[in-house]
Design an enzyme around this catalytic site. Structure first.
Site, PDB file in Angstrom:
ATOM      1  N   SER A 285      66.704  43.449   6.224  1.00 26.90           N
ATOM      2  CA  SER A 285      68.008  43.832   6.736  1.00 26.90           C
ATOM      3  C   SER A 285      69.048  43.894   5.608  1.00 26.90           C
ATOM      4  CB  SER A 285      68.426  42.865   7.847  1.00 26.90           C
ATOM      5  OG  SER A 285      69.585  43.280   8.507  1.00 26.90           O
ATOM      6  N   ASP A 531      65.443  50.817  15.253  1.00 21.89           N
ATOM      7  CA  ASP A 531      64.684  49.596  15.543  1.00 21.89           C
ATOM      8  C   ASP A 531      65.445  48.654  16.462  1.00 21.89           C
ATOM      9  OD1 ASP A 531      66.644  48.451  13.951  1.00 21.89           O
ATOM     10  OD2 ASP A 531      65.317  47.940  12.297  1.00 21.89           O
ATOM     11  N   HIS A 582      64.154  44.980  15.188  1.00 16.79           N
ATOM     12  CA  HIS A 582      64.711  44.732  13.855  1.00 16.79           C
ATOM     13  C   HIS A 582      64.410  43.320  13.334  1.00 16.79           C
ATOM     14  CE1 HIS A 582      67.464  45.260  10.498  1.00 16.79           C
ATOM     15  NE2 HIS A 582      68.051  44.119  10.815  1.00 16.79           N
TER      16      HIS A 582
END
Length: 626
Positions: A285, A531, A582
């Site tokens: 991320s 996602d 995610h």
């Protein structure tokens, strides 16, 4: 909190638990294996079975009642029904003393079997690869994502002493502080608006070690499955390290206050020199953006002073997991209007806490005071995200283009102007923000595009550009490998419909129009591909197209893309072993397999895998090679 820990230790059991105080029957003789055996009559056996069943029922009833009291007290705080501070002083040990030892033993037996089953599944990927001859080879350093690292207080001023070494982000202490003393919690968690550093008298620091990011709170895993599988392959603290950081700070302030990049550089060099192998960097991320900044910092004269050959010398591979390289559109509503549900990089636990105890204007103030979070604002402007009539990821049957990012059903004032593109939305945010926030963002980040190689090379000397992959290049490291692993196929926020906030008690100008639902609009939000948190263009464009341009990858760094379709297990709250979410993808079996293969020196066997239309969308992005 120590009492709650004692409850978990004594009821659930661990390796240091004391044996049950329940007496054992006297042995009568030994069986063929040499074990003591006592004969029990049929009637006695039925009585024992009945007692065991009743003990289990009392266990469920007793612990369920205790849990109910705690939860009821937690929610009742809002209505002054009970004094929660008094409840926190209850001696859990005294409650446990009245639970029969046999029931406690039953609980240990039950949970031990559950834990053994979970542990077997958790290590399965690593054990399988180990059986195939894959072993720990490259030292591994992990850079967590935004808001997944716990923050703990180290302040010793009177206002902070009660929180010393307690986590005010990423633990039950956070929720307790939010409930009992919201003003103090905000004072600790918010940075100084002018300096972007700690407020006077406050000292919050990122938790360190593997515990910093393996779980957000007990039971909500983040990196734990990856750590378990790395352990099965032979990794331990001597060849694996979590480079946790205070995600609230901008990258420049991370180095200024915590010397984060200096320490990261030292860890990489140490890993190389102690093992004789180059290091594998694993980021997730926002951690991928932080790592991209580091790759510039470490080379730059007057900063890391590593020179142009440093990355090629010390780094074997970069595993980029769900990297939000071009930002996350859902971070925008958080800083514009404090819309938190499904609009920020938070897990469900954190979202619940902030939504329940903070008003929207308080959330806006909170996130604007954290310059690090604003690194997630979308990068690339209209060239990537589209104009008023077109976006690269528009579908054929779409009635309204994604290119209009912020839309207003009624456009009749300065607060609700005409529909806005991503570029116009950024200007709108700045024009409707306090001066301190404008200055923090403009002095820290750049969200544009460099359209020539000469411009890219100039940007290499400007730290404001180092987090933007469309304005700077990959390192001059021809032996470096970059692996882009991310999930696809989960609906992800792509554009929004706003309205003026006419609530007289509100301190905000606009809010998402949650009453608006028709066509592709669902309660003011239009979903696209991604996602669940990061749009497909942000996850995939640089890997599928951008870094294959000479302008952004002049050394010819090897890039491999492996997309993973979101195929959740409907019976699993976290999606199961095939999720593409995610965060939950960190527990995905195939992702863990890929990570371990790269770390074990088998990355050359990884083949690219595309399941989305990212290559088609990338060709429509209005960025062209020299």
């Amino acid at each position: 909190m120590s009492s709650l820990h004692t409850l978990r230790r004594r009821v659930l059991g661990d390796s240091s638990s004391e044996p049950s105080r329940a007496s054992s029957p006297n042995p009568a003789f030994k069986d063929k294996h040499g074990e003591h055996v006592t004969l029990v009559s049929t009637s006695k056996l039925k009585q024992l079975s009945s007692k065991r069943s009743k003990r289990r029922q009392w266990l469920v009833f007793g612990l369920g009642g205790l849990f109910g009291v705690l939860i009821a007290a937690f929610f009742a705080q809002q209505h002054d029904v009970i004094n929660l501070e008094g409840l926190m002083d209850v001696n859990i040990d005294s409650l446990l003393d009245v639970i029969p030892a046999g029931i406690v033993k039953d609980a240990k037996d039950i949970t031990r079997h559950e834990r053994e089953t979970v542990n077997y599944d958790s290590f399965a990927v690593g054990l399988h690869l180990q059986s195939q001859g894959v072993k720990a080879r490259h030292p591994v350093i992990m850079i967590p994502g935004v808001i997944s690292t716990g923050l703990e207080s180290w302040g010793t001023e009177e206002v902070s002493r009660q929180y010393f070494r307690k986590r005010l982000w990423g633990s039950w202490s956070m929720m307790r502080a939010l409930v009992l003393d919201k003003a103090s919690w905000k004072r600790h968690i918010m940075l100084d608006k002018l300096t972007g550093l700690d407020p006077p008298g406050i000292k919050l620091r990122a938790a360190q070690g593997f515990d910093a990011a393996d779980f957000f709170i007990t039971g909500y895993w983040i990196w734990s499955h990856i750590l378990e599988n790395l352990g099965a392959l032979g990794y331990d603290p001597s060849n694996a390290f979590t480079a946790a950081y205070d995600w609230r700070l901008s990258c420049g302030k991370l180095e200024l206050r915590d010397h984060y990049f200096t320490r990261l550089k030292a860890h990489i060099e140490t890993g190389f020199r102690t093992s004789g192998e180059k290091v594998v960097l694993i980021s997730h991320s926002m951690g991928s953006q932080v790592l991209f900044y580091f790759l510039h910092w470490v080379e730059a004269e007057g900063y890391g002073d590593g020179g142009p050959d440093w990355v090629d010398t010390f780094v074997d591979s970069w595993i980029n997991i769900s990297g939000s390289m071009l930002g996350a559109l859902k971070g925008y509503p958080a800083v514009l209007s404090g819309e938190m549900k499904d609009t920020a990089h938070l897990n469900a636990f954190a979202v619940y806490g902030l939504e329940r105890f903070l008003a929207k204007h308080e959330r806006v103030e909170l996130f604007r005071s954290m310059p690090g979070a604003s690194s997630m604002l979308p990068i690339g402007g209209n060239a990537v995200w589209g104009n008023k009539t077109f976006a690269p990821d528009d579908s054929k049957n779409q009635t309204v283009s994604y290119g209009t990012f912020i839309n207003f059903k009624e456009s009749n004032s300065t607060q609700s102007p005409a529909n806005l593109t991503v570029e116009e939305s950024h200007s709108y945010l700045m024009n409707n923000s306090d001066t301190w926030y404008q200055e923090q963002i403009q002095s820290t980040y750049s969200y544009g595009v460099a359209h020539s190689r000469a411009e890219v090379e100039r940007n290499g000397k400007d730290p404001r550009k180092w987090m933007n992959p469309l304005e700077t290049r990959l390192p001059l490291a021809p032996r470096l490998k970059v692996y882009c692993f991310y999930g696809v196929g989960k609906p992800t926020e792509r554009s929004y419909w706003y309205r003026e906030d006419r609530d007289p008690t509100s301190k905000l100008n606009v809010t998402i129009d949650t009453a608006l639902s028709y066509g592709e609009i669902d309660r003011g939000v239009v979903m696209g591909e991604g996602d669940g948190t990061v749009p497909l263009l942000s996850n995939g464009y640089m890997c599928a197209k951008g870094w294959r341009m000479n302008r952004y990858n002049p050394a010819g760094v090897t890039i491999k893309v492996y997309e993973m379709p979101h195929e959740p297990d409907r019976f699993s709250p976290r999606g199961g072993p095939n999720t593409g979410d995610h965060v939950d993808i960190l527990g995905r079996a195939s992702l863990n397999d890929l990570i371990l293969r790269v770390a074990g020196g088998k990355g050359n066997h990884v083949e690219e895998n595309y399941v989305s239309n990212i290559r088609e969308y990338s060709e429509k992005v209005k960025i062209y090679d020299d």
